[in-house]
Design an enzyme around this catalytic site. Structure first.
Site, PDB file in Angstrom:
ATOM      1  N   SER A   1       0.849  -1.187   0.000  1.00 41.08           N
ATOM      2  CA  SER A   1       0.000   0.000   0.000  1.00 41.08           C
ATOM      3  C   SER A   1       0.881   1.233   0.000  1.00 41.08           C
ATOM      4  O   SER A   1       2.008   1.217   0.513  1.00 41.08           O
ATOM      5  CB  SER A   1      -0.900   0.025   1.237  1.00 41.08           C
ATOM      6  OG  SER A   1      -1.569   1.271   1.341  1.00 41.08           O
TER       7      SER A   1
ATOM      8  N   TYR B   1      -1.574   0.027  10.690  1.00 43.76           N
ATOM      9  CA  TYR B   1      -1.721  -0.436   9.308  1.00 43.76           C
ATOM     10  C   TYR B   1      -0.513   0.007   8.487  1.00 43.76           C
ATOM     11  O   TYR B   1       0.089  -0.783   7.753  1.00 43.76           O
ATOM     12  CB  TYR B   1      -3.009   0.123   8.708  1.00 43.76           C
ATOM     13  CG  TYR B   1      -3.191  -0.229   7.243  1.00 43.76           C
ATOM     14  CD1 TYR B   1      -3.591  -1.506   6.855  1.00 43.76           C
ATOM     15  CD2 TYR B   1      -2.954   0.722   6.247  1.00 43.76           C
ATOM     16  CE1 TYR B   1      -3.754  -1.837   5.518  1.00 43.76           C
ATOM     17  CE2 TYR B   1      -3.121   0.404   4.904  1.00 43.76           C
ATOM     18  CZ  TYR B   1      -3.518  -0.875   4.550  1.00 43.76           C
ATOM     19  OH  TYR B   1      -3.671  -1.191   3.221  1.00 43.76           O
ATOM     20  N   ASN B   2      -0.149   1.283   8.608  1.00 42.17           N
ATOM     21  CA  ASN B   2       1.013   1.792   7.876  1.00 42.17           C
ATOM     22  C   ASN B   2       2.273   1.018   8.223  1.00 42.17           C
ATOM     23  O   ASN B   2       3.083   0.681   7.344  1.00 42.17           O
ATOM     24  CB  ASN B   2       1.222   3.272   8.201  1.00 42.17           C
ATOM     25  CG  ASN B   2       0.093   4.156   7.711  1.00 42.17           C
ATOM     26  OD1 ASN B   2      -0.831   3.686   7.066  1.00 42.17           O
ATOM     27  ND2 ASN B   2       0.163   5.432   8.026  1.00 42.17           N
ATOM     28  N   ALA B   3       2.440   0.751   9.518  1.00 43.57           N
ATOM     29  CA  ALA B   3       3.638   0.046   9.967  1.00 43.57           C
ATOM     30  C   ALA B   3       3.703  -1.365   9.393  1.00 43.57           C
ATOM     31  O   ALA B   3       4.772  -1.843   8.986  1.00 43.57           O
ATOM     32  CB  ALA B   3       3.667  -0.006  11.498  1.00 43.57           C
TER      33      ALA B   3
ATOM     34  N   LYS C   1       2.382  -2.446   6.591  1.00 40.98           N
ATOM     35  CA  LYS C   1       2.667  -2.384   5.153  1.00 40.98           C
ATOM     36  C   LYS C   1       4.116  -1.972   4.896  1.00 40.98           C
ATOM     37  O   LYS C   1       4.750  -2.454   3.947  1.00 40.98           O
ATOM     38  CB  LYS C   1       1.706  -1.410   4.470  1.00 40.98           C
ATOM     39  CG  LYS C   1       0.269  -1.919   4.407  1.00 40.98           C
ATOM     40  CD  LYS C   1       0.171  -3.215   3.599  1.00 40.98           C
ATOM     41  CE  LYS C   1      -1.251  -3.668   3.428  1.00 40.98           C
ATOM     42  NZ  LYS C   1      -1.369  -4.907   2.612  1.00 40.98           N
TER      43      LYS C   1
END
Length: 320
Positions: free
Chosen positions: A185, A198-200, A202
């Site tokens: 992402s 979530y960012n971590a 991905k």
């Protein structure tokens, strides 16, 4: 020691600057040459090939399955929802897949990941492409999470759910000199507010496969998909909420939707498979997101500031 550190820092900066001045013009010319004269002719024939796709029951994984089917590949479809997988399998056969194997499993479980790879190879006799696509989304302020341990599943699905099947598929992919296509992402590259975990997860996936690429060399091609906002269950608001439960939150979806059109997963699937067949190392799609990588590299403070402003806007919207 302080002087030595300063001297070493100056030498390092100068050496890298000199290298980039010499390397970048040559690299850009070579890439332009390859794009014009080599890329159009680099295209893998997928007829007779076998593709294992995780997260294949809906969304991007489903559309990638159909794209492979149109190109004549046999498919092993993996997800937890067996009924939905069977529907996808039937559609894939109608699109042209000569063989389809339905494998209901939770790829966040290492033994189930091993089993789906073993069953795929036992059934088809080979494995040529692995599409690590399964994922789960979350959208909540970190400090407002009320059940932090429940978010272990974020890393279990998004990170280990890509690593486990890759581990067991690796020997078979080396034997076939195959491909790994991993769906990450744009959030893995940018500090998108309200999506910390979530960012971590991905970002961890991106760095893992970048590092794996340096280990496998030319034995296996690895294509990292970095999509923007794509129509899927995520855009319908389905995700891990601050209490640790997965459910649909349409208000969160509406608040976080960017002021641009939501891209169609069919187009991403087409770009993903086409790029994998050419051996591309990265695919950012839609292409208008591409310049954001440059912005993040050269002006991270601007990206962080804009993300903070957006976070405050989100907080106001959720309180309304």
């Amino acid at each position: 020691m302080a002087f030595f550190n300063f001297f070493l820092s100056v030498v390092t900066h100068v050496a890298i600057a000199v290298f980039l001045v010499a390397y970048l013009p040559v690299s850009l010319l070579f890439r332009l040459f390859a794009w014009v004269f080599l890329r159009p002719f680099k295209k893998e024939d997928l007829r007779g090939k076998v593709v294992l796709i995780t997260g294949a029951s809906s969304g991007i994984g489903e559309k990638i399955a159909y794209e492979y089917a149109r190109r004549g590949a046999s498919l092993a479809l993996v997800a937890r929802r067996e009924k939905a997988l069977k529907v996808v399998a039937g559609n894939a056969r109608s699109y042209g897949a000569p063989g389809v194997l339905v494998l209901p499993a939770d790829i966040a479980d290492i033994e189930q990941s091993r089993r789906v790879v073993d069953k795929t190879v036992a059934h088809f006799g080979q494995l040529n492409h692995l599409v690590a696509n399964a994922g789960i989304w979350s959208c909540c302020s970190f400090e407002k999470i009320t059940n932090l341990t429940a978010f272990n599943q974020m890393m279990d699905v998004n990170f280990w759910g890509a690593v486990y099947p890759t581990y067991y598929a690796l020997p078979h992919l080396k034997a076939s000199r195959g491909n790994i296509i991993v769906n990450t992402s744009l959030a893995g590259r940018f500090p998108t507010a309200n999506m910390t975990l979530y960012n971590a997860s991905k970002a961890a996936v991106i760095r893992f496969f970048e590092t794996l690429r340096s280990e496998v060399g030319s034995e296996i091609k690895i294509t990292i998909l970095i999509p923007g906002y794509i129509e899927s269950e995520i855009t319908k608001g389905k995700g891990l909420q601050n209490d640790g439960n997965v459910r649909i939150d349409k208000k969160a979806r509406d608040v976080h939707a960017p002021p641009i059109p939501v891209a169609r997963p069919e187009k991403l699937a087409e770009a993903a498979v086409e790029s994998a067949c050419r051996g591309d190392v990265y695919v950012t799609w839609p292409s208008w997101y591409g310049p954001l990588h440059i912005l993040m590299s050269l002006a991270p403070e601007v990206v962080n500031y804009l993300s903070h402003l957006r976070y405050k806007k989100i907080l106001r919207a959720t309180k309304a």
